[in-house]
Design an enzyme around this catalytic site. Structure first.
Site, PDB file in Angstrom:
ATOM      1  N   SER A   1     -18.574 -10.642 -19.951  1.00  0.00           N
ATOM      2  CA  SER A   1     -18.423  -9.217 -20.303  1.00  0.00           C
ATOM      3  C   SER A   1     -17.980  -8.459 -19.067  1.00  0.00           C
ATOM      4  O   SER A   1     -18.018  -8.980 -17.944  1.00  0.00           O
ATOM      5  CB  SER A   1     -19.767  -8.659 -20.770  1.00  0.00           C
ATOM      6  OG  SER A   1     -20.594  -8.387 -19.637  1.00  0.00           O
ATOM      7  N   ASP A   2     -17.566  -7.210 -19.267  1.00  0.00           N
ATOM      8  CA  ASP A   2     -17.377  -6.374 -18.096  1.00  0.00           C
ATOM      9  C   ASP A   2     -18.744  -5.771 -17.758  1.00  0.00           C
ATOM     10  O   ASP A   2     -19.738  -5.994 -18.457  1.00  0.00           O
ATOM     11  CB  ASP A   2     -16.298  -5.305 -18.343  1.00  0.00           C
ATOM     12  CG  ASP A   2     -15.699  -4.819 -17.034  1.00  0.00           C
ATOM     13  OD1 ASP A   2     -14.529  -4.399 -17.023  1.00  0.00           O
ATOM     14  OD2 ASP A   2     -16.397  -4.876 -15.990  1.00  0.00           O
ATOM     15  N   TRP A   3     -18.779  -4.984 -16.699  1.00  0.00           N
ATOM     16  CA  TRP A   3     -20.049  -4.510 -16.142  1.00  0.00           C
ATOM     17  C   TRP A   3     -20.918  -3.790 -17.186  1.00  0.00           C
ATOM     18  O   TRP A   3     -20.605  -2.678 -17.608  1.00  0.00           O
ATOM     19  CB  TRP A   3     -19.763  -3.560 -14.972  1.00  0.00           C
ATOM     20  CG  TRP A   3     -20.967  -3.251 -14.155  1.00  0.00           C
ATOM     21  CD1 TRP A   3     -21.963  -2.368 -14.445  1.00  0.00           C
ATOM     22  CD2 TRP A   3     -21.310  -3.824 -12.881  1.00  0.00           C
ATOM     23  NE1 TRP A   3     -22.905  -2.356 -13.448  1.00  0.00           N
ATOM     24  CE2 TRP A   3     -22.527  -3.236 -12.472  1.00  0.00           C
ATOM     25  CE3 TRP A   3     -20.718  -4.764 -12.038  1.00  0.00           C
ATOM     26  CZ2 TRP A   3     -23.155  -3.571 -11.276  1.00  0.00           C
ATOM     27  CZ3 TRP A   3     -21.338  -5.082 -10.840  1.00  0.00           C
ATOM     28  CH2 TRP A   3     -22.549  -4.494 -10.475  1.00  0.00           C
ATOM     29  N   ASP A   4     -21.961  -4.473 -17.650  1.00  0.00           N
ATOM     30  CA  ASP A   4     -22.930  -3.894 -18.583  1.00  0.00           C
ATOM     31  C   ASP A   4     -22.281  -3.534 -19.922  1.00  0.00           C
ATOM     32  O   ASP A   4     -22.800  -2.733 -20.697  1.00  0.00           O
ATOM     33  CB  ASP A   4     -23.584  -2.654 -17.973  1.00  0.00           C
ATOM     34  CG  ASP A   4     -24.940  -2.358 -18.634  1.00  0.00           C
ATOM     35  OD1 ASP A   4     -25.361  -1.188 -18.599  1.00  0.00           O
ATOM     36  OD2 ASP A   4     -25.535  -3.285 -19.203  1.00  0.00           O
TER      37      ASP A   4
END
Ligand code: GLC
Length: 742
Positions: free
Chosen positions: A267-270
């Site tokens: 995933s991307d950040w969070d």
């Protein structure tokens, strides 16, 4: 405790056996641990991180680049955890590690895959020496909106160019052998369609019809998968109502089932937990469910998986086999990296960062990335041996940091050589190179420095003006609603141009800027993007004619912001603008009748053409194109069709030219762009030299995703152009006789 799994699998079957063997030994908690990617503690191992690694509750860290700390984290994982599974260590190595190359958009202007592979290789070697074994690059989002800050990280507006150059970057990072100490896993991002964010505002909504998604935004990712990219990162964005991180069509149907990708998805950040912020889910638990079931293997910097995945399996919401698949994708990559055999980094095994070879590569890349947009009266190249004064003006002429551009976490500004330094070193004894800053920064409205700059220009024989954007004005979340020159820079150009001394304007920026208001005030204009560590010597080489510019625009330059989006591969529309139908707002008669003004697709207050088109770039010589021909005028596309033309250097100096092939399908089951790049080749020709350049086409090059989203090739007439930009005029038509759709 060593797992005894020390043999490197040599066949795909052996690899899968190893993955299965590992999974069979792992508890559910340990499998979930492999899906967690957390921030390092910045140069030391804090107690919490130590416990997480030792207990197998994380499988990867990011942003730890202190090699001793990385080795200690690996030691804890390998020797103190129950199964000894090594860590992935990720970092954004976007356009260099210590030695900084031009921003990717600048590298794309080189149209040189080999050059880009070389740069990525050097970046990998320098990052690997710090313990990094995974980079979050290449960024291959198609970017057609210069307001978007991340256009700087992209390879431009075109699927063909981005696909070729993105694959070249993957090859550089991953090398011939992913287990080499200097190879690092690449990560193609952001999957997918992120660049279509509304109004160029980062993280904003994207609405992309499926055939457009497949024809424009997905080809670079397919090319990266075919190039063996180890990982894919989901984008933050909402794609047609389903954010990418929870989008099974993207992550399962297309990536796994259609393309056969067997690496892992991070995933991307969070962005897993952001599924609730988007409004796709009510809470973290359901976000974890949606992302895991859609096929997002690893969660970056979030706690949804760690907090809920195991209980979702225990509750029967998620099959245990699904978590095995997610963890298996991560383990497969760790095995491919050879981490079980060699988890530790010995910097002595790798070249020193910032060494002369690396700096030379950065200089070559910067030189090939600069685009000569205009050069009236042959003002360029300047004569370094002439007697007189050369005025160097502008805040970007001598700033080792700003020339590096965005996303340079580990960039070493002490390695930078600025243009002022380089011009002074290259100038002959009789040429005095003098500097005036003119304006404190690119955003400043303080004009108190203008007088000094104007006075210098008045007593000089030529001016080189370095303006544009500071690095912070582009990159993630750094979008601009008006892409004109910031601050009082336009006024500075006017003031310096008014002296009558000839001005060369050099733009350093992280995006296309709208320059219509000043473009006619300067006889020569170079676009240098943010050129990296060696931007100075590279630009000096071009200004003094050591080399001729060879860059070509990888993205359209608009006249004004209001034209955006404006790109060459646009649709024809039912009422295309023409010279005859266009009328400028200043030329409309008072009380003009409604139907007397236009009625085709244009704006009243700006010309309908871009300031400079995709693929444009001048040289210090001239090239002509002639004798375009297909290998056969009518062809059944079960074979190969070659379209070629002769290119000739008609000037008096050796130089490079990017020969470009464009096609158009003028009548198809869905409307097709007025032109599409289908091939390019950079050639170096001596004065007078002619060369026939040919491009081989197959059915795949004429195929497109039609109304049903399926890939089709349709019979009929096609137009083909070959030339030095997307405005190439040399055209030939050919006919396709077979119809087949796969
Ligand atoms: C950022 C970016 C992504 C980057 C990641 C790690 O938010 O969107 O491109 O790789 O986080 O820094």
């Amino acid at each position: 405790m060593a797992t005894g799994l020390s043999r490197m699998p040599v066949t795909p079957a052996a690899l899968e056996e190893r993955v299965a063997e590992l999974l069979a030994r792992m508890t559910l908690e340990e499998k979930v641990g492999q899906l967690a990617l957390l921030q390092g503690s910045g140069g030391h191992v804090d107690g919490h991180l130590r416990d997480l690694v030792r207990e197998g509750r994380i499988g990867s860290v990011l942003n730890e680049v202190h090699v001793e700390t990385v080795n200690e984290l690996q030691r804890i994982a390998v020797e103190e955890s129950r199964l000894g599974i090594p860590l992935l260590v990720g970092r954004d190595v976007i356009h260099g590690f210590k030695t900084i190359f031009p921003i990717p958009l600048g590298q794309a202007a080189s149209w040189n895959p080999a050059l880009i592979t070389r740069g990525a290789r050097i970046a990998a070697l320098e990052a690997a020496a710090a313990g990094v074994n995974w980079t979050f690059a290449p960024m291959i989002d198609i970017a057609r909106d210069p307001r978007w800050g991340r256009v700087a990280e992209s390879l431009g507006e075109d699927p063909c160019l981005t696909a070729r150059l993105g694959a070249a970057m993957v090859a550089g990072f991953q090398g011939e052998d992913l287990t080499d100490s200097g190879s690092i896993a690449a990560c193609a991002k952001h999957f997918a369609g992120y660049g279509a964010c509304e109004s160029g505002r980062d993280y904003n909504t994207t609405s992309i019809p499926e055939h457009e998604l497949r024809n424009v935004h997905l080809p670079p990712f397919r090319a990266a998968v075919d190039a063996g990219v180890a990982s894919i990162m989901t984008s933050f964005s909402d794609l047609n109502g389903v954010p990418a991180t929870g989008n099974a069509m993207l992550l399962q149907e297309i990536l796994r089932e259609e393309w056969g990708f067997d690496g892992f998805v991070v995933s991307d950040w969070d962005s897993v937990r952001q599924l609730a912020v988007h409004g796709l889910t009510p809470d973290d638990r359901e976000s974890a469910f949606e992302a895991a079931m859609a096929g997002c293997d690893m969660e970056m910097a979030g706690s949804a998986y760690a907090g809920h995945l195991a209980s979702l399996v225990e509750d029967g919401r998620i099959p245990a086999a699904r978590v095995d698949a997610l963890a298996g994708n991560v383990l497969r990559t760790k095995l491919r990296l050879g981490l079980f055999e060699q988890p530790y980094t010995d910097p002595a095994m790798l070249p020193a960062s910032g060494n002369p070879e690396h700096l030379q590569a950065a200089r070559d890349a910067a030189r090939e990335s600069v685009v000569l947009l205009k050069n009236e009266h042959g003002l360029l190249p300047l004569d370094p041996g002439r007697r007189g004064t050369l005025a160097v003006i502008g805040p970007l002429a001598d700033d080792p940091y700003e020339q590096l551009g965005t996303w340079i976490f580990d960039g070493d500004a002490s390695l930078s050589q600025t243009v002022l330094q380089a011009l002074r070193e290259s100038a002959g004894a009789a040429l005095s190179v003098e500097f005036a800053r003119g304006i404190p920064s690119t955003r400043s409205r303080d004009t108190s420095g203008f007088a000094e700059a104007v006075a210098l220009a008045e007593r000089s024989d030529a001016v080189v003006l370095f303006l544009g954007e500071e690095a912070i004005l582009s990159g993630e979340a750094h979008c601009r609603a008006d892409v004109g020159l910031p601050g009082a820079q336009e006024a500075l150009i006017e003031a310096v141009a008014a002296t009558g001394t000839p001005v060369v304007l050099v733009i350093m920026a992280g995006r296309p800027l709208a320059l219509e208001r000043i473009v006619d005030r300067v006889p020569a204009l170079l676009y240098a993007w943010h050129p990296g560590s060696m931007g100075g010597p590279a630009i000096a080489d071009l200004l003094f004619g050591v080399e001729a510019p060879s860059g070509k625009l990888p993205i359209t330059l608009p006249r004004v912001t209001g034209q955006i989006p404006i790109y060459y591969a646009h649709k024809h529309t039912g009422k295309p603008p023409t010279r005859e139908s266009f009328i400028h707002i200043d030329d409309i008669e008072p009380r003009a009748p409604q139907l007397s003004v236009g009625n085709t697709s244009f704006h009243l207050d700006v010309d309908y053409t871009p300031l400079f088109p995709f693929g444009h770039g001048l040289s210090y010589t001239t090239f002509t194109y002639s004798d375009i021909q297909p290998s056969s005028p009518v062809t059944a596309m079960d074979g190969t069709l070659v379209i070629s033309a002769e290119v000739r250097n008609t000037g008096d100096r050796e130089a490079e030219e990017v020969v470009q092939l464009y096609l158009r399908d003028p009548a198809a089951s869905v409307t097709r762009p007025v032109r599409e790049l289908k091939g390019f080749e950079k050639v170096r020709l001596a004065p007078g030299e002619r060369r026939r350049v040919g491009f081989s086409l197959t059915a795949a090059d004429l195929a497109f995703h039609g109304r049903t989203g399926r890939l089709v090739t349709e019979p009929g007439q096609f137009h083909a152009w070959i030339g030095g930009s997307s405005e190439a005029e040399l055209r030939i038509d050919f006919v396709l006789t077979d119809a087949h759709s796969s």
